[in-house]
Design a protein around this motif. Structure first.
Motif, mmCIF file in Angstrom:
data_model
loop_
_atom_site.group_PDB
_atom_site.id
_atom_site.type_symbol
_atom_site.label_atom_id
_atom_site.label_comp_id
_atom_site.label_asym_id
_atom_site.label_seq_id
_atom_site.Cartn_x
_atom_site.Cartn_y
_atom_site.Cartn_z
ATOM 1 N N LEU A 117 9.006 2.919 6.439
ATOM 2 C CA LEU A 117 8.322 3.046 5.157
ATOM 3 C C LEU A 117 8.845 4.220 4.345
ATOM 4 O O LEU A 117 8.600 4.295 3.132
ATOM 5 C CB LEU A 117 6.806 3.199 5.374
ATOM 6 C CG LEU A 117 6.068 1.984 5.962
ATOM 7 C CD1 LEU A 117 4.623 2.348 6.284
ATOM 8 C CD2 LEU A 117 6.115 0.811 4.985
ATOM 9 N N GLY A 118 9.560 5.137 5.007
ATOM 10 C CA GLY A 118 10.155 6.261 4.291
ATOM 11 C C GLY A 118 9.155 7.313 3.843
ATOM 12 O O GLY A 118 9.393 8.036 2.875
ATOM 13 N N LEU A 119 8.038 7.432 4.564
ATOM 14 C CA LEU A 119 7.003 8.405 4.196
ATOM 15 C C LEU A 119 6.796 9.452 5.285
ATOM 16 O O LEU A 119 5.726 10.047 5.408
ATOM 17 C CB LEU A 119 5.685 7.681 3.910
ATOM 18 C CG LEU A 119 5.687 6.781 2.667
ATOM 19 C CD1 LEU A 119 4.401 5.947 2.601
ATOM 20 C CD2 LEU A 119 5.819 7.616 1.401
ATOM 21 N N GLY A 120 7.817 9.687 6.073
ATOM 22 C CA GLY A 120 7.733 10.700 7.117
ATOM 23 C C GLY A 120 7.521 10.103 8.489
ATOM 24 O O GLY A 120 7.348 8.893 8.656
ATOM 25 N N VAL A 145 0.846 -1.201 0.000
ATOM 26 C CA VAL A 145 0.000 0.000 0.000
ATOM 27 C C VAL A 145 0.878 1.246 0.000
ATOM 28 O O VAL A 145 0.582 2.228 -0.695
ATOM 29 C CB VAL A 145 -0.947 0.007 1.218
ATOM 30 C CG1 VAL A 145 -1.862 1.223 1.154
ATOM 31 C CG2 VAL A 145 -1.776 -1.262 1.277
ATOM 32 N N ALA A 146 1.983 1.220 0.774
ATOM 33 C CA ALA A 146 2.890 2.369 0.800
ATOM 34 C C ALA A 146 3.474 2.641 -0.583
ATOM 35 O O ALA A 146 3.596 3.805 -1.005
ATOM 36 C CB ALA A 146 4.012 2.117 1.810
ATOM 37 N N GLY A 205 2.330 10.192 -5.739
ATOM 38 C CA GLY A 205 2.964 11.484 -5.503
ATOM 39 C C GLY A 205 2.162 12.394 -4.592
ATOM 40 O O GLY A 205 2.467 13.587 -4.472
ATOM 41 N N LYS A 206 1.134 11.853 -3.934
ATOM 42 C CA LYS A 206 0.286 12.667 -3.058
ATOM 43 C C LYS A 206 0.953 12.867 -1.694
ATOM 44 O O LYS A 206 1.692 11.999 -1.215
ATOM 45 C CB LYS A 206 -1.073 11.983 -2.853
ATOM 46 C CG LYS A 206 -1.814 11.655 -4.139
ATOM 47 C CD LYS A 206 -2.350 12.894 -4.807
ATOM 48 C CE LYS A 206 -3.195 12.517 -6.030
ATOM 49 N NZ LYS A 206 -3.809 13.696 -6.672
ATOM 50 N N PRO A 207 0.697 14.011 -1.046
ATOM 51 C CA PRO A 207 1.166 14.184 0.336
ATOM 52 C C PRO A 207 0.570 13.094 1.225
ATOM 53 O O PRO A 207 -0.572 12.677 1.019
ATOM 54 C CB PRO A 207 0.630 15.562 0.734
ATOM 55 C CG PRO A 207 0.327 16.257 -0.557
ATOM 56 C CD PRO A 207 -0.044 15.183 -1.534
ATOM 57 N N VAL A 208 1.331 12.629 2.199
ATOM 58 C CA VAL A 208 0.875 11.511 3.012
ATOM 59 C C VAL A 208 1.277 11.704 4.469
ATOM 60 O O VAL A 208 2.342 12.270 4.766
ATOM 61 C CB VAL A 208 1.436 10.174 2.477
ATOM 62 C CG1 VAL A 208 2.959 10.183 2.465
ATOM 63 C CG2 VAL A 208 0.910 8.991 3.275
ATOM 64 N N VAL A 215 7.067 1.204 19.410
ATOM 65 C CA VAL A 215 7.255 0.223 18.337
ATOM 66 C C VAL A 215 6.739 0.769 17.016
ATOM 67 O O VAL A 215 7.373 0.617 15.965
ATOM 68 C CB VAL A 215 6.538 -1.098 18.692
ATOM 69 C CG1 VAL A 215 6.555 -2.051 17.502
ATOM 70 C CG2 VAL A 215 7.181 -1.753 19.902
ATOM 71 N N ALA A 216 5.596 1.434 17.077
ATOM 72 C CA ALA A 216 5.006 1.980 15.854
ATOM 73 C C ALA A 216 5.899 3.030 15.225
ATOM 74 O O ALA A 216 6.096 3.054 14.006
ATOM 75 C CB ALA A 216 3.630 2.574 16.167
ATOM 76 N N LEU A 217 6.451 3.900 16.040
ATOM 77 C CA LEU A 217 7.326 4.951 15.507
ATOM 78 C C LEU A 217 8.544 4.349 14.837
ATOM 79 O O LEU A 217 8.979 4.793 13.765
ATOM 80 C CB LEU A 217 7.748 5.900 16.629
ATOM 81 C CG LEU A 217 6.664 6.858 17.136
ATOM 82 C CD1 LEU A 217 7.135 7.570 18.393
ATOM 83 C CD2 LEU A 217 6.318 7.875 16.052
#
Length: 448
Positions: A144-147, A110-111, A118-121, A136-138
């Motif tokens: 994933l490299g999406l911020g 999904v990522a 190219g949408k902001p996420v 753990v989540a952080l």
């Protein structure tokens, strides 16, 4: 295409693999239980939308079905196409991952899909209801490299305000809302009569999953549309089965949601299968609409299957409706084909007429003159040595049209005489397309 869909507001799309808590987050933000939430993966199939206002920002929030490549479920490819279309129209994506399960290969798929748009996420680590899960989540979701992920627990309302603040920062300012008087149209009927295809035909785009499998639609889905006949809010609902065939869980909630959709509608469009005719279940659903005192338009669908026998089949179905739905002779009828688009404009025109009838008012003087003449023309029957007498009548409200008749004794009103008075009012004034309510009260209530 009959109308134009949607809103100029920014669109925020919630996406993720199945069962990561997308619908729970959607319901928390919207503030009401709009999407069905179950432990069963794949509960949400269609894209469900709602307008949200946060601070000085307004936006449309969309809840999507779980995206999973190679899903062998019969609805998997249909859901995937819905998700991809929603992402293409997004201004911001909330990518949900399950902090309890960690990042899975399905999350990475999904990522990748979101990254390609190219949408902001904003990555949302759901179900983070403890410090350990947050940590753990952080760590995992950052990979994933999406911020930087935002850990939230929608169920316990943890960090949802922080998430909404971040969403507002990413969106442009929006103009003040202008309320439009939209006709709320609930599309109802038994399973697999073409309700979702009909909604898509009106919208001119595939917003609702269409399948030959009964029970495809589970949520009640609202979509705004502007048409030459006025603005509408279309509510596509799950099919209502006979009580004995309703299962607990998702389908049970779907039937409850259908009843709720009818309650909050102005007019119900009852879709029946023109290739099968009027069934007992069709009349059961019509009874639900009548019980709620709503407007009713019957949409006889699948008329494209009639071929050259269209006129003969239309006469036959019209006779069936008069015979089997005699309890609602005022219902309007449109003969349509969701597949070809035939009759869609006629359907919307009739729905607008039914809505207008629900707002019609009768002057008090005219109403009393009409009903007194009706009493003189056809006297009420004698019940227990007494006869019903009318003292005064008034229209107490609209939506639905409600008439209050002050009489000597309401218990003297026979059901056949009630029907006679209703026909009298309908003959004199155009209330075609809507149920009306007649209330009998004793004279002492008027005097008090």
């Amino acid at each position: 295409m009959t109308g134009t869909v949607g809103s100029s507001l920014p669109r925020v799309v919630i996406a993720g693999r199945p069962n990561v808590g997308k619908s729970t987050l959607f319901n928390r933000i919207v503030g009401e239980r709009r999407a069905i939430v179950e432990d069963e993966p794949g509960t949400t199939r269609d894209v469900i939308e709602a307008e949200v206002e946060w601070g000085d920002r307004r936006f449309v929030l969309a809840d999507t079905g779980g995206y999973e490549q190679g899903d062998l479920d019969r609805f998997g490819p249909l859901v995937a196409r819905q998700v991809e279309a929603a992402l293409a129209g997004a201004d911001l994506v909330l990518l949900c991952v399950d902090s309890e399960a960690g990042v899975t290969p399905a999350d990475e798929e999904v990522a990748d899909l979101v990254r390609k748009t190219g949408k902001p996420v904003i990555v949302v680590a759901t179900k983070a209801d403890s410090e350990r899960r947050e940590a753990v989540a952080l760590a995992e979701a950052s990979a994933l490299g999406l911020g930087t992920p935002v850990p939230v627990s929608a169920l316990h309302d943890i960090n949802v305000v922080r998430l909404l603040d971040l969403v507002a920062e990413r969106l442009p300012e929006t103009p003040p809302s202008i309320e439009r008087d939209r006709v709320r149209l609930a599309v109802v009927g038994r399973p697999n009569v073409g309700k979702s295809m009909l909604v898509n035909a009106v919208l001119g785009e595939p917003r609702v999953i269409v399948s030959e499998v009964p029970g495809t639609t589970r949520d009640a889905i609202d979509t705004d549309i502007d048409t030459p006949f006025g603005p509408f809010t279309l509510i596509d609902t799950a099919g209502v089965r006979r009580r004995g065939k309703i299962e607990r869980g998702v389908e049970y909630h779907s039937v409850l949601r259908t009843r709720a959709a009818i309650e909050r509608s102005d007019v119900a469009v009852l879709v029946i299968d023109g290739s099968e005719g009027v069934t007992a279940q069709d009349t059961h659903v019509a009874g639900m609409v009548l019980e709620a005192t709503k407007g009713l338009v019957v949409a006889v669908n699948k008329t494209d299957l009639w071929g050259e026998g269209f006129e003969a089949r239309r006469r036959e179905l019209s006779a069936q409706l008069r015979r089997k739905m005699g309890f609602a002779p005022w219902a309007l009828v449109a003969f349509v084909s969701a597949l070809t688009g035939r009759g869609i404009d006629d359907l919307l025109r009739l729905a607008a007429e039914a809505r207008a009838a629900r707002r019609r008012r009768v002057p008090t003087g005219e109403l009393n003159t009409l009903l007194r003449a009706a009493f003189r023309k056809h006297a009420p029957p004698v019940v227990r040595h007494k006869r019903l007498k009318l003292f005064y009548a008034t229209q107490a409200g609209v939506d639905p049209p409600t008439f209050v008749l002050f009489v000597n004794d309401p218990e003297l009103v026979h059901f056949s005489y009630r029907r006679y008075l209703e026909r009298t009012i309908r003959t004199a004034y155009d209330f075609e397309g809507t149920a009306i309510r007649i209330i009998f009260r004793p004279r002492n209530v008027q005097e008090s």
